[in-house]
Design an enzyme around this catalytic site. Structure first.
Site, PDB file in Angstrom:
ATOM      1  N   ASP A   1       0.834  -1.201   0.000  1.00 18.03           N
ATOM      2  CA  ASP A   1       0.000   0.000   0.000  1.00 18.03           C
ATOM      3  C   ASP A   1       0.869   1.250   0.000  1.00 18.03           C
ATOM      4  O   ASP A   1       0.585   2.230  -0.703  1.00 18.03           O
ATOM      5  CB  ASP A   1      -0.912  -0.036   1.229  1.00 18.03           C
ATOM      6  CG  ASP A   1      -1.771   1.207   1.343  1.00 18.03           C
ATOM      7  OD1 ASP A   1      -2.565   1.462   0.425  1.00 18.03           O
ATOM      8  OD2 ASP A   1      -1.660   1.920   2.360  1.00 18.03           O
TER       9      ASP A   1
ATOM     10  N   GLU B   1      -1.835  -5.408  -3.707  1.00 14.77           N
ATOM     11  CA  GLU B   1      -0.875  -4.620  -2.931  1.00 14.77           C
ATOM     12  C   GLU B   1       0.263  -5.514  -2.428  1.00 14.77           C
ATOM     13  O   GLU B   1       1.438  -5.103  -2.437  1.00 14.77           O
ATOM     14  CB  GLU B   1      -1.583  -3.955  -1.752  1.00 14.77           C
ATOM     15  CG  GLU B   1      -2.542  -2.847  -2.170  1.00 14.77           C
ATOM     16  CD  GLU B   1      -3.347  -2.295  -1.012  1.00 14.77           C
ATOM     17  OE1 GLU B   1      -3.935  -1.212  -1.170  1.00 14.77           O
ATOM     18  OE2 GLU B   1      -3.400  -2.940   0.060  1.00 14.77           O
TER      19      GLU B   1
END
Length: 227
Positions: free
Chosen positions: A49, A121
């Site tokens: 992320d 991610e």
């Protein structure tokens, strides 16, 4: 460790040759099947992320050198949100290689937006740990390229824009009506109508009410603005 044939094919779709294949294996391992000897992808998701965020921040600054922070923020959010990650994951068929527990597989986990977004991610973090930031940056720009180019339009919230359109013409705010619902309880599909006071209406279907409302508002606004 050697990658299985399906993970090799996925790595090719991703565009990265892993020197440490165990990183990719971990990135596609969901917590529903993890164990003491088989770690899941949650820590990688946390890192990925941040990697995605830095790449996108740099890309947006480079793409529009005159944009203010207030203009950049919604564009950034549109590019890093879970839905965008899940869309990229679907395009490279990440769901096909996810390692899931039986319950997740039976409940359609390979198609769940949250699982796909998290795993995407994690995969970015795996690339970063395998080969560094430039390699991760290359993967992100390769797969998010069209989104970065079109982000000015995508960043505008359709429901807010449609409400502003209606209010500017003296109309009441749009209404969102559930027209139909289908699919099993664990994976419902909603059809929502966006309706204006003057009778204009568009419908859209999605896996959540919020996404269906956004899509219906976007479709209606696009038709109204094309007149």
């Amino acid at each position: 460790m050697k990658l299985s044939a399906d993970l090799k094919a996925f790595a090719a779709r991703l565009g990265h040759d892993f020197k440490r294949p165990e990183l990719l294996v971990r990135a596609v391992t969901h917590s529903s099947i993890s164990s003491a000897t088989r770690p899941d992808n949650q820590r990688l998701e946390f890192l990925g992320d941040r990697v995605l965020g830095l790449v996108m921040a740099e890309a947006l600054l480079s793409a529009d050198k005159g944009a203010s922070e207030g203009q950049l923020a919604p564009r950034f959010n549109a590019l890093v949100r879970k839905e965008a990650c899940a869309e990229v994951a679907a395009q490279i068929d990440l769901g096909a290689v996810l390692k899931l527990g039986r319950s997740e597989m039976l409940s359609g986990g390979r198609r769940k937006q949250a699982l796909l977004g998290d795993a995407m991610e994690a995969v970015l973090a795996a690339v970063y740990q395998d080969a560094g930031f430039e390699a991760a940056r290359g993967v992100v720009l390769r797969h998010w390229g069209d989104r970065i180019a079109n982000v000015k339009a995508d960043a505008r919230d359709p429901k807010t824009a449609l409400q502003e359109w209606a209010q500017a013409r003296g109309q009441q705010p749009p209404k969102y009506v559930e027209v139909a619902r289908s699919g099993p309880d664990h994976a419902p599909v909603f059809t929502i109508a966006a309706r204006l006071q003057d009778g204009n209406e568009e419908q859209a279907t999605a896996g959540s009410k919020r996404h269906a409302e956004q899509a219906a508002a976007k479709a209606l606004l696009a038709r109204l603005e094309s007149k």
